[in-house]
Design a protein around this motif. Structure first.
Motif, PDB file in Angstrom:
ATOM      1  N   LEU A 117       2.212 -15.148   6.025  1.00 56.12           N
ATOM      2  CA  LEU A 117       2.768 -13.993   5.322  1.00 56.12           C
ATOM      3  C   LEU A 117       1.669 -13.207   4.614  1.00 56.12           C
ATOM      4  O   LEU A 117       1.645 -11.971   4.654  1.00 56.12           O
ATOM      5  CB  LEU A 117       3.833 -14.451   4.333  1.00 56.12           C
ATOM      6  N   ASN A 118       0.749 -13.913   3.972  1.00 58.43           N
ATOM      7  CA  ASN A 118      -0.385 -13.236   3.331  1.00 58.43           C
ATOM      8  C   ASN A 118      -1.256 -12.517   4.355  1.00 58.43           C
ATOM      9  O   ASN A 118      -1.789 -11.441   4.093  1.00 58.43           O
ATOM     10  CB  ASN A 118      -1.226 -14.249   2.555  1.00 58.43           C
ATOM     11  N   LYS A 119      -1.387 -13.120   5.518  1.00 57.66           N
ATOM     12  CA  LYS A 119      -2.221 -12.531   6.569  1.00 57.66           C
ATOM     13  C   LYS A 119      -1.656 -11.188   7.031  1.00 57.66           C
ATOM     14  O   LYS A 119      -2.407 -10.287   7.415  1.00 57.66           O
ATOM     15  CB  LYS A 119      -2.342 -13.505   7.735  1.00 57.66           C
ATOM     16  N   GLU A 120      -0.333 -11.039   6.977  1.00 61.61           N
ATOM     17  CA  GLU A 120       0.280  -9.771   7.415  1.00 61.61           C
ATOM     18  C   GLU A 120      -0.184  -8.609   6.542  1.00 61.61           C
ATOM     19  O   GLU A 120      -0.373  -7.496   7.029  1.00 61.61           O
ATOM     20  CB  GLU A 120       1.808  -9.880   7.381  1.00 61.61           C
ATOM     21  N   TRP A 121      -0.366  -8.882   5.258  1.00 61.02           N
ATOM     22  CA  TRP A 121      -0.862  -7.825   4.368  1.00 61.02           C
ATOM     23  C   TRP A 121      -2.261  -7.371   4.808  1.00 61.02           C
ATOM     24  O   TRP A 121      -2.571  -6.168   4.786  1.00 61.02           O
ATOM     25  CB  TRP A 121      -0.889  -8.321   2.921  1.00 61.02           C
ATOM     26  N   LYS A 122      -3.093  -8.311   5.204  1.00 61.56           N
ATOM     27  CA  LYS A 122      -4.446  -7.973   5.640  1.00 61.56           C
ATOM     28  C   LYS A 122      -4.423  -7.278   7.005  1.00 61.56           C
ATOM     29  O   LYS A 122      -5.219  -6.367   7.251  1.00 61.56           O
ATOM     30  CB  LYS A 122      -5.296  -9.241   5.700  1.00 61.56           C
ATOM     31  N   ILE A 123      -3.510  -7.714   7.882  1.00 63.63           N
ATOM     32  CA  ILE A 123      -3.419  -7.110   9.207  1.00 63.63           C
ATOM     33  C   ILE A 123      -3.062  -5.636   9.096  1.00 63.63           C
ATOM     34  O   ILE A 123      -3.603  -4.784   9.813  1.00 63.63           O
ATOM     35  CB  ILE A 123      -2.374  -7.849  10.066  1.00 63.63           C
ATOM     36  N   GLU A 124      -2.159  -5.308   8.176  1.00 66.82           N
ATOM     37  CA  GLU A 124      -1.686  -3.927   8.058  1.00 66.82           C
ATOM     38  C   GLU A 124      -2.461  -3.160   6.984  1.00 66.82           C
ATOM     39  O   GLU A 124      -1.884  -2.396   6.200  1.00 66.82           O
ATOM     40  CB  GLU A 124      -0.184  -3.906   7.789  1.00 66.82           C
ATOM     41  N   ASN A 125      -3.778  -3.339   6.986  1.00 59.72           N
ATOM     42  CA  ASN A 125      -4.617  -2.666   5.994  1.00 59.72           C
ATOM     43  C   ASN A 125      -4.867  -1.196   6.325  1.00 59.72           C
ATOM     44  O   ASN A 125      -5.579  -0.509   5.608  1.00 59.72           O
ATOM     45  CB  ASN A 125      -5.961  -3.392   5.841  1.00 59.72           C
ATOM     46  N   TYR A 126      -4.273  -0.715   7.412  1.00 58.63           N
ATOM     47  CA  TYR A 126      -4.455   0.670   7.848  1.00 58.63           C
ATOM     48  C   TYR A 126      -3.421   1.611   7.211  1.00 58.63           C
ATOM     49  O   TYR A 126      -3.458   2.819   7.435  1.00 58.63           O
ATOM     50  CB  TYR A 126      -4.320   0.763   9.364  1.00 58.63           C
ATOM     51  N   LEU A 127      -2.479   1.086   6.454  1.00 58.47           N
ATOM     52  CA  LEU A 127      -1.419   1.916   5.886  1.00 58.47           C
ATOM     53  C   LEU A 127      -1.983   2.904   4.869  1.00 58.47           C
ATOM     54  O   LEU A 127      -2.939   2.609   4.154  1.00 58.47           O
ATOM     55  CB  LEU A 127      -0.351   1.046   5.239  1.00 58.47           C
TER      56      LEU A 127
END
Length: 470
Positions: A117-127
């Motif tokens: 779940l924490n990794k998803e925040w890093k994955i979507e760092n393009y927002l």
């Protein structure tokens, strides 16, 4: 406080509890009173200390569809949702949509751990960061004045956050999302506003509900010319027999008059289909008549799930070469499947006229996107006979398929597809296409995770699409 609970299906892991808390039940009673429908006092009662819930009595919502509520008991999920709500715009790039709540909630529901779940925040760092608020605050008197203006997203978010807080989630959704002013935008943008808002409803997140409503307000309502809102809301306008969505799509495929609507060379095929094919789309959508009763609602919900499965997972094969192993899963047709789960989420909260409106709008969307993709052939046999091409897939259980869907290596829509297919398989475990829910999940994961492919946006109904690499 006392909780009234409903159990829609005995789904493994017990995550998909459905319930009425005191607030939704008050809404339910009020809606029934307004509609003149007697209020049932029969309910499902379960012991909170028992892991095995036994049905003693039944109740129904206005539409007869049980509430789907997925409880979020993980503080990290709430923390990340709040962080996204405060820090991120609803759009990035050329009006691509912020999917973070979709991804985090879907992965949570599929059993992802905190690390994932924490990794998803890093994955979507393009927002994109949240833009500055415009000078005019949104209020009840001017909320329609800035529709389709994406600069007003933070203003609309402030407004709906307050509306949800004071009026409640369900009353706010019904008042705004299903109004004639906003509904066309709700089902535009490849159905993203409707999907986003449904996540808020299912996972009981006022923050995500407010985001979904604000997203609808800043979305261009491209679907507006295709919808029959007044006719859908009027019970007297829904007579006669109803065609299945798949049958309508097959008729669309064979309609020679549609050949001239779209060309391979057209760049914005989605908008071109609206502009040149509106009359044809309305003509076919008018054949999807729905009586304002619970039996028709249930039949149509199964129909849109099944049609979405077929138009997504049977149009991905090369029609020019039946021996080809080339697969192209269409990005736009995929959204018909994930939005089917959204429709299922809305239905328990809607009076019958609004339920009919939503179901018919989904059918209209299916016709629209099918034409825009070049009307690809639906080849059920090739899906039935599909054999995984990668080495990691062999007789996986649904639990294993769900676990694989949470992999950070797959594009974020994949987990939503697998979850929609899984829930549909629990809702409709029998019937002509019962085996295809899992087969479609295997195909999706095989292509997207096993072979590392991406979605196709090439309009696979055109032969030229199969002459170009994905």
């Amino acid at each position: 406080r006392h909780t009234l609970q409903l159990w829609s299906r005995d789904i493994p892991a017990g995550r998909y509890l459905t319930r009425f808390t005191s607030h939704p039940f008050i809404y339910y009673k009020a809606a029934r009173a307004i509609s003149g429908i007697p209020i049932s006092t029969k309910i499902h009662r379960y012991s909170s200390s028992s892991t095995r819930r036994k049905e003693t009595n039944m109740t129904s919502t206005l539409t007869g569809v049980p509430v789907l509520l997925t409880r979020v008991t993980n503080d990290l999920v709430h923390k990340l949702l709040e962080k996204n709500n405060k820090e991120h715009d609803i759009f990035f790039g050329p009006q691509f949509h912020n999917h973070f709540p979709h991804a985090i909630l879907t992965n949570y529901a599929l059993g992802a751990d905190d690390d994932r779940l924490n990794k998803e925040w890093k994955i979507e760092n393009y927002l994109n960061p949240m833009p500055k608020r415009m000078g005019d605050p949104i209020h009840e008197g001017n909320w329609k004045d800035h529709l389709a203006n994406d600069k007003y997203y933070p203003n609309y978010l402030d407004f709906f956050t307050q509306e949800v807080r004071t009026k409640g989630v369900h009353a706010t959704v019904l008042r705004y999302a299903f109004s004639e002013a906003l509904f066309p935008a709700l089902v535009s943008g490849v159905l993203h506003p409707a999907i986003h808002l449904a996540f808020g409803l299912e996972f009981d997140s006022p923050l995500v509900v407010a985001e979904g409503l604000a997203e609808a307000c800043v979305t261009t309502p491209r679907m507006a010319p295709l919808l029959d809102i007044k006719g859908s809301l009027d019970p007297s306008k829904q007579p006669g027999s109803r065609a299945h969505v798949v049958d309508l799509l097959e008729a669309v495929r064979q309609d020679k008059e549609i050949d001239a609507i779209l060309k391979w060379e057209d760049e914005d095929k989605i908008q071109k289909t609206v502009e040149k094919g509106g009359e044809k789309i309305r003509q076919y959508a008018a054949q999807y008549t729905i009586c304002h009763n619970q039996d028709d609602i249930a039949e149509c919900l199964e129909d849109i799930f099944t049609s979405a499965l077929l138009v997504y997972a049977t149009t991905c094969f090369d029609p020019t070469d039946t021996s080809s192993s080339e697969i192209k899963l269409d990005f736009f047709l995929m959204h018909l499947l994930t939005s089917s789960l959204a429709v299922r989420t809305y239905l328990p909260y809607l009076p019958l006229p609004q339920a009919v409106l939503l179901l018919r709008a989904h059918c209209t969307s299916a016709i629209h996107y099918y034409i825009s993709r070049g009307r690809p052939i639906m080849d059920i046999k090739r899906l039935q006979e599909y054999t995984p091409q990668s080495t990691i897939f062999k007789d996986q259980s649904w639990d294993e398929l769900k676990r694989l869907a949470t992999s950070p290596k797959v594009e974020l829509h994949v987990s939503k597809v697998i979850r929609a297919l899984y829930i549909a398989s629990q809702m409709y475990p029998k019937g002509e296409h019962a085996s295809l829910w899992r087969q479609a999940a295997v195909l999706t994961l095989d292509q997207m995770l096993g072979l590392g492919k991406d979605w196709s946006q090439q309009a696979e109904g055109f032969q030229q699409a199969w002459q170009e690499p994905l």
